[in-house]
Design an enzyme around this catalytic site. Structure first.
Site, PDB file in Angstrom:
ATOM      1  N   ASP A  56     -35.895 -26.990-125.797  1.00 49.07           N
ATOM      2  CA  ASP A  56     -37.208 -26.378-125.982  1.00 49.07           C
ATOM      3  C   ASP A  56     -37.560 -26.407-127.465  1.00 49.07           C
ATOM      4  O   ASP A  56     -36.980 -25.671-128.257  1.00 49.07           O
ATOM      5  CB  ASP A  56     -37.193 -24.941-125.456  1.00 49.07           C
ATOM      6  CG  ASP A  56     -38.546 -24.248-125.615  1.00 49.07           C
ATOM      7  OD1 ASP A  56     -39.490 -24.900-126.114  1.00 49.07           O
ATOM      8  OD2 ASP A  56     -38.655 -23.077-125.240  1.00 49.07           O
ATOM      9  N   CYS A 114     -37.435  -0.769-135.556  1.00 46.12           N
ATOM     10  CA  CYS A 114     -36.119  -0.137-135.631  1.00 46.12           C
ATOM     11  C   CYS A 114     -35.309  -0.461-134.376  1.00 46.12           C
ATOM     12  O   CYS A 114     -35.774  -0.221-133.261  1.00 46.12           O
ATOM     13  CB  CYS A 114     -36.285   1.367-135.779  1.00 46.12           C
ATOM     14  SG  CYS A 114     -34.723   2.285-135.739  1.00 46.12           S
ATOM     15  N   CYS A 172     -36.335   3.592-141.347  1.00 47.77           N
ATOM     16  CA  CYS A 172     -37.133   4.001-140.198  1.00 47.77           C
ATOM     17  C   CYS A 172     -37.733   5.377-140.484  1.00 47.77           C
ATOM     18  O   CYS A 172     -36.993   6.320-140.807  1.00 47.77           O
ATOM     19  CB  CYS A 172     -36.280   4.053-138.932  1.00 47.77           C
ATOM     20  SG  CYS A 172     -37.187   4.648-137.479  1.00 47.77           S
ATOM     21  N   CYS A 188     -36.278   7.936-137.320  1.00 51.11           N
ATOM     22  CA  CYS A 188     -34.873   8.324-137.155  1.00 51.11           C
ATOM     23  C   CYS A 188     -34.131   8.079-138.471  1.00 51.11           C
ATOM     24  O   CYS A 188     -34.719   7.720-139.480  1.00 51.11           O
ATOM     25  CB  CYS A 188     -34.218   7.556-136.002  1.00 51.11           C
ATOM     26  SG  CYS A 188     -33.956   5.792-136.299  1.00 51.11           S
ATOM     27  N   CYS A 221     -34.652   3.286-132.491  1.00 51.52           N
ATOM     28  CA  CYS A 221     -35.694   4.066-131.813  1.00 51.52           C
ATOM     29  C   CYS A 221     -36.980   3.272-131.555  1.00 51.52           C
ATOM     30  O   CYS A 221     -37.930   3.803-130.964  1.00 51.52           O
ATOM     31  CB  CYS A 221     -36.007   5.333-132.604  1.00 51.52           C
ATOM     32  SG  CYS A 221     -36.942   5.024-134.121  1.00 51.52           S
TER      33      CYS A 221
END
Length: 362
Positions: A348, A200, A222, A225, A203
């Site tokens: 990269d 999440c 979630c 929350c 949170c």
């Protein structure tokens, strides 16, 4: 003087076939750092940013505006940093700084977007998704998200078009006060793919998925929350065809419509929904999206000497996984893989190992 100088350099470069996508803008910005303030006045601006799908989403919007007879320009050739955006405005403006076009369709590099946003008053800002990409340039996904959020704060009047299926992208709605329009897909494919973010963004608890399309995209909530996926304003569902040359699905916008496109791959359904949401917000017809045939390097088809070539461009693990998912269903093709570490695409290339391991171990 800055506009005249930049226009002269642009014509000179094109005369010698050297390309003129960024240098004229770079010089103009050196001469007048806020030149975009002047050039962008009176233009309806559509900014599209995010990790994957920017080029195709921009090309879809361009296709619709062209077919509907609107006056527009687009920053093509991958010129999605501020110098490329400035060059595009310069080439489409008079020597007095008046833009000749009604709409500007701007593909915006995520890292450059905060700088671009300081000088533009966009009508729409669309965010396609947020995945891990070019770690040498972007860092981790949370860094990319913060960069995009900082840019949206510079455009408080813009309508934000967000991918509701991507938790990171949709979390932007929690961090700004802009009007929000969402798009997404109702499907449960669980396609093999790199999973960049299972947590999440509010949170940090692990998200629970009712259904998943690929990577972290899906119908999530979630458990700790109140953060959850919103039902999209523009939603693709009942996907009946999804092969190497077409897609067919119903889309819910203002009304339920059957869409049949010449683009294969589930990720292109997302691009289609993004473009549809943008056009819906602008009040422009989207019927012509069905006749779009692809953008440069992205599902691009062209003919060789007695054979057909299909080009798929990837720059990160999720993009690679999606293209492999797409290509694995094809037959009758010889496959050629090419990997580059040029600066424009990221020096990269270590991400390729992670992408390959998903397929080896998955």
């Amino acid at each position: 003087m800055s506009i005249i100088t930049a226009k002269f350099i642009s014509k000179l470069l094109r005369f010698f076939n050297l390309g003129a996508t960024t240098l004229p803008g770079r010089i103009a910005l050196k001469m007048k750092y806020n030149i975009l303030n002047t050039l962008s006045k009176g233009v309806e601006i559509i900014c599209i940013t995010g990790t994957n799908g920017k080029t195709t989403s921009c090309a879809l919007v361009e296709h619709a505006l062209k077919n509907e007879g609107y006056s527009y320009f687009i920053n093509k050739s991958g010129a999605n940093m501020i110098s490329g955006v400035a060059t595009s405005f310069i080439e489409n403006s008079s020597v007095f700084g008046k833009c000749k076009k009604e709409y500007a369709i701007l593909e915006c590099d995520e890292n450059s977007f905060p700088e671009i946003s300081r000088y533009l008053d966009a009508e729409i800002v669309a965010v396609t998704n947020v995945f891990r990409d070019q770690l040498d340039r972007y860092g981790e996904t949370e860094t990319t998200l913060k960069t995009i959020v900082s840019a949206t704060h510079n455009m408080p009047e813009a309508v934000l078009v967000l991918n509701a299926d991507c938790p990171l992208t949709y979390s932007i709605s929690e961090k700004c006060e802009n009007e929000i329009i969402t798009f997404g897909i109702n499907a449960d494919y669980k396609l093999k793919s790199a999973d960049d973010n299972r947590f999440c963004p509010i949170c940090k608890s692990e998200l629970i998925y009712k259904s998943k399309v690929y990577a972290q995209l899906g119908n999530y909530y979630c458990p700790r929350c109140a953060f959850r996926r919103a039902y999209p304003d523009v939603c693709a569902e009942e996907i009946t065809v999804l092969d190497d040359g077409s897609s067919e699905f119903f889309i819910n916008g203002n009304k339920r419509e059957l869409m049949s496109t010449s683009l294969g791959g589930i990720y292109n359904v997302y691009n289609y929904c993004c473009a549809y949401a943008i056009l819906k917000t602008l009040g422009i017809k989207s019927n012509s999206l069905n006749t779009f045939s692809g953008a440069f390097g992205r599902m691009e088809r062209f003919s060789g000497d007695g054979f057909e070539v299909l080009m798929l461009l990837v720059k990160n693990p999720v993009g690679f996984s999606n293209c492999i998912n797409f290509a694995s269903k094809m037959s009758g093709y010889n496959f050629v893989f090419a990997l580059n570490d040029n600066e424009a695409d990221g020096i990269d290339v270590s991400w390729i190992w992670g992408a390959l391991m998903i397929w080896r171990c998955g």
